[in-house]
Design a protein around this motif. Structure first.
Motif, PDB file in Angstrom:
ATOM      1  N   ILE A 163       0.832  -1.203   0.000  1.00  0.00           N
ATOM      2  CA  ILE A 163       0.000   0.000   0.000  1.00  0.00           C
ATOM      3  C   ILE A 163       0.867   1.253   0.000  1.00  0.00           C
ATOM      4  O   ILE A 163       0.590   2.231  -0.703  1.00  0.00           O
ATOM      5  CB  ILE A 163      -0.954  -0.009   1.212  1.00  0.00           C
ATOM      6  CG1 ILE A 163      -2.017  -1.109   1.026  1.00  0.00           C
ATOM      7  CG2 ILE A 163      -1.628   1.341   1.384  1.00  0.00           C
ATOM      8  CD1 ILE A 163      -2.929  -1.274   2.209  1.00  0.00           C
ATOM      9  N   ASP A 164       1.946   1.221   0.793  1.00  0.00           N
ATOM     10  CA  ASP A 164       2.860   2.365   0.825  1.00  0.00           C
ATOM     11  C   ASP A 164       3.483   2.583  -0.549  1.00  0.00           C
ATOM     12  O   ASP A 164       3.634   3.722  -1.005  1.00  0.00           O
ATOM     13  CB  ASP A 164       3.949   2.122   1.868  1.00  0.00           C
ATOM     14  CG  ASP A 164       4.947   3.273   1.938  1.00  0.00           C
ATOM     15  OD1 ASP A 164       4.563   4.361   2.378  1.00  0.00           O
ATOM     16  OD2 ASP A 164       6.118   3.070   1.525  1.00  0.00           O
ATOM     17  N   MET A 165       3.834   1.515  -1.238  1.00  0.00           N
ATOM     18  CA  MET A 165       4.418   1.624  -2.572  1.00  0.00           C
ATOM     19  C   MET A 165       3.411   2.181  -3.567  1.00  0.00           C
ATOM     20  O   MET A 165       3.748   3.006  -4.425  1.00  0.00           O
ATOM     21  CB  MET A 165       4.899   0.247  -3.027  1.00  0.00           C
ATOM     22  CG  MET A 165       5.639   0.242  -4.354  1.00  0.00           C
ATOM     23  SD  MET A 165       6.099  -1.441  -4.838  1.00  0.00           S
ATOM     24  CE  MET A 165       7.079  -1.924  -3.413  1.00  0.00           C
ATOM     25  N   ILE A 166       2.150   1.756  -3.436  1.00  0.00           N
ATOM     26  CA  ILE A 166       1.105   2.227  -4.353  1.00  0.00           C
ATOM     27  C   ILE A 166       0.835   3.707  -4.144  1.00  0.00           C
ATOM     28  O   ILE A 166       0.714   4.479  -5.102  1.00  0.00           O
ATOM     29  CB  ILE A 166      -0.175   1.390  -4.154  1.00  0.00           C
ATOM     30  CG1 ILE A 166       0.025  -0.010  -4.751  1.00  0.00           C
ATOM     31  CG2 ILE A 166      -1.368   2.069  -4.802  1.00  0.00           C
ATOM     32  CD1 ILE A 166      -1.115  -0.946  -4.484  1.00  0.00           C
ATOM     33  N   ILE A 202      -5.083   0.849  -7.734  1.00  0.00           N
ATOM     34  CA  ILE A 202      -5.331  -0.110  -6.659  1.00  0.00           C
ATOM     35  C   ILE A 202      -5.275  -1.544  -7.175  1.00  0.00           C
ATOM     36  O   ILE A 202      -4.993  -2.485  -6.415  1.00  0.00           O
ATOM     37  CB  ILE A 202      -6.707   0.176  -6.007  1.00  0.00           C
ATOM     38  CG1 ILE A 202      -6.869  -0.651  -4.720  1.00  0.00           C
ATOM     39  CG2 ILE A 202      -7.825  -0.109  -6.987  1.00  0.00           C
ATOM     40  CD1 ILE A 202      -5.864  -0.326  -3.646  1.00  0.00           C
ATOM     41  N   GLU A 203      -5.507  -1.738  -8.474  1.00  0.00           N
ATOM     42  CA  GLU A 203      -5.433  -3.096  -9.030  1.00  0.00           C
ATOM     43  C   GLU A 203      -4.042  -3.703  -8.871  1.00  0.00           C
ATOM     44  O   GLU A 203      -3.888  -4.929  -8.752  1.00  0.00           O
ATOM     45  CB  GLU A 203      -5.817  -3.086 -10.521  1.00  0.00           C
ATOM     46  CG  GLU A 203      -7.271  -2.751 -10.811  1.00  0.00           C
ATOM     47  CD  GLU A 203      -7.539  -1.256 -10.800  1.00  0.00           C
ATOM     48  OE1 GLU A 203      -6.553  -0.488 -10.641  1.00  0.00           O
ATOM     49  OE2 GLU A 203      -8.709  -0.850 -10.939  1.00  0.00           O
ATOM     50  N   ARG A 252      -2.555  -7.456  -7.652  1.00  0.00           N
ATOM     51  CA  ARG A 252      -1.647  -8.158  -8.553  1.00  0.00           C
ATOM     52  C   ARG A 252      -0.337  -8.508  -7.845  1.00  0.00           C
ATOM     53  O   ARG A 252       0.167  -9.624  -7.958  1.00  0.00           O
ATOM     54  CB  ARG A 252      -1.373  -7.287  -9.774  1.00  0.00           C
ATOM     55  CG  ARG A 252      -0.576  -7.999 -10.867  1.00  0.00           C
ATOM     56  CD  ARG A 252      -0.320  -7.059 -12.023  1.00  0.00           C
ATOM     57  NE  ARG A 252       0.531  -7.677 -13.031  1.00  0.00           N
ATOM     58  CZ  ARG A 252       1.126  -7.009 -14.007  1.00  0.00           C
ATOM     59  NH1 ARG A 252       0.963  -5.701 -14.102  1.00  0.00           N
ATOM     60  NH2 ARG A 252       1.881  -7.640 -14.876  1.00  0.00           N
ATOM     61  N   MET A 253       0.225  -7.556  -7.104  1.00  0.00           N
ATOM     62  CA  MET A 253       1.469  -7.812  -6.387  1.00  0.00           C
ATOM     63  C   MET A 253       1.269  -8.846  -5.291  1.00  0.00           C
ATOM     64  O   MET A 253       2.140  -9.696  -5.054  1.00  0.00           O
ATOM     65  CB  MET A 253       2.027  -6.505  -5.809  1.00  0.00           C
ATOM     66  CG  MET A 253       2.618  -5.584  -6.849  1.00  0.00           C
ATOM     67  SD  MET A 253       3.522  -4.182  -6.133  1.00  0.00           S
ATOM     68  CE  MET A 253       2.178  -3.269  -5.378  1.00  0.00           C
TER      69      MET A 253
END
Length: 370
Positions: free
Chosen positions: A37-40, A47-48, A52-53
């Motif tokens: 979430i931090d990376m996104i 959010i997809e 996926r990750m």
């Protein structure tokens, strides 16, 4: 065909393994979600990409979890059957320890096949895609750096403004300012492109304003290129880690690659560990079965047998981890890695099949006195 007893025990172990595996995967995903979430948020990914990750990260930790979960499921199933006197009834019906162990062996063998599919194909394939997403996110200007409707300071002297992002790589209303060169560029639109030197923005229909010697110089252009100070895509230079390699790439490193030569023994050790890890799906359940079936049944429970199995499992796994790291420095320990798996399996087989059957306790005649 499997006998009913073997099928019954295998299904019991399989159901427990399935539930426990799903629970452990959800727990690990929850822990990793903080990083994802931090990376996104940082890189502005959709959010997809989180789902996926999370999906791509599953094969890696599942290949390590599955042998432990199978051990726990086997230990739980046989201990419950012993506590419920099912094992006692089966033994009284004439079933040997070998026949009682077949259900656990079948479950472990199926788990080993699943684990091989993870370690030999799914894990490296998913890790390659996973690292590709991370590298792309960190190097992608449109998603990682530029923000729509905001002034973004890229370096100490460089600021860029984007009025609108029409797509991932198409920008509208661009204002670029480089304080070090006293340069300001205004353009109608621009496209993000990848070059050998790194990501660049090609802008169209604009003008350059340069302040030099106290005067402002204006130059109109139809096409120009902005270098906003980002380094070239690290994906082109990144060395593939062991988790991203298929088995042949681990067992036979590239002798022309300096990084492979430097990590030659480590890669080979990881390759043999990749071969041995699925076998633990069979080895660890056999340790549990041998510990529970080779002892006397007691109404007080099987604490001693359960503790012995857990200690054996921990020693086995800790030795495997230590030997994998040590074999990366001393290749002769590769033989010990295989012995760490083969010896416990042979010992378990001997405890199940090789030892003589336990004598049934004597029954006192009715009416006899002590």
């Amino acid at each position: 065909m499997l006998s009913r007893i073997t099928s019954y025990i295998a299904k019991q172990i399989g159901s427990v393994t399935f539930v426990a595996t799903i629970s452990m995967c959800l727990l690990v995903t929850l822990v990793q979600s903080i990083k994802f979430i931090d990376m996104i948020i940082t890189n502005g990914l959709p959010i997809e990409e989180f789902f996926r990750m999370s999906l791509l990260a599953t094969p890696r930790y599942l290949s390590y979890l599955l042998p432990i979960v199978l051990f726990g499921a086997t230990l739980f199933t046989y201990n419950r059957m012993t506590s419920d006197s099912e094992i006692v009834v089966m033994r009284a019906a004439g079933l040997s320890r070998g026949k009682l162990a077949r259900g656990g062996f079948v479950a472990g063998f199926l788990g080993m096949l699943i684990c091989y599919s993870l370690t030999l194909y799914l894990m490296p394939a998913s890790q390659v895609e996973f690292r590709s997403i991370i590298t792309h996110a960190r190097s992608q200007i449109g998603s990682a750096v530029l923000r729509e409707g905001q002034f973004t300071n890229i370096t100490g002297d460089t600021t860029i403004y984007i009025r609108e992002k029409q797509s991932e790589n198409t920008l509208l209303g661009i204002i670029y300012h480089n304080g070090a060169d006293n340069l300001t560029i205004i353009a109608e639109r621009g496209n993000i492109v990848e070059t050998i030197e790194g990501p660049r923005v090609v802008v169209f229909n604009g003008n350059k304003q340069v302040k030099k010697d106290g005067e402002l110089h204006l130059l109109e252009f139809q096409k120009s290129t902005l270098d906003i100070g980002l380094t070239k895509d690290q994906k082109l230079l990144r060395w593939r880690e062991a988790n991203e390699r298929y088995l042949p790439d681990l067992l036979f490193p590239n002798p022309n690659d300096p990084n492979d030569v430097q990590n030659f023994d480590k890669l080979i050790a990881q390759g043999h560990a990749r071969i041995l890890l699925p076998i633990f799906c069979l080895c660890l359940p056999l340790i549990a079965i041998a510990s529970l079936l080779s002892g006397q049944h007691s109404r007080r429970g099987q604490f001693k047998q359960v503790s012995t199995a857990i200690v054996g499992m921990l020693i086995n796994l800790i030795l495997h981890i230590w030997l994998t790291n040590a074999a990366g420095k001393n290749p002769t320990l590769l033989y010990v890695m295989y012995a760490n798996v083969v010896i416990p399996m042979l010992a378990s087989f001997y405890m199940i099949h090789g030892r003589r059957k336990l004598k049934a306790p004597r029954t006192r005649a009715v009416g006899s006195e002590a």
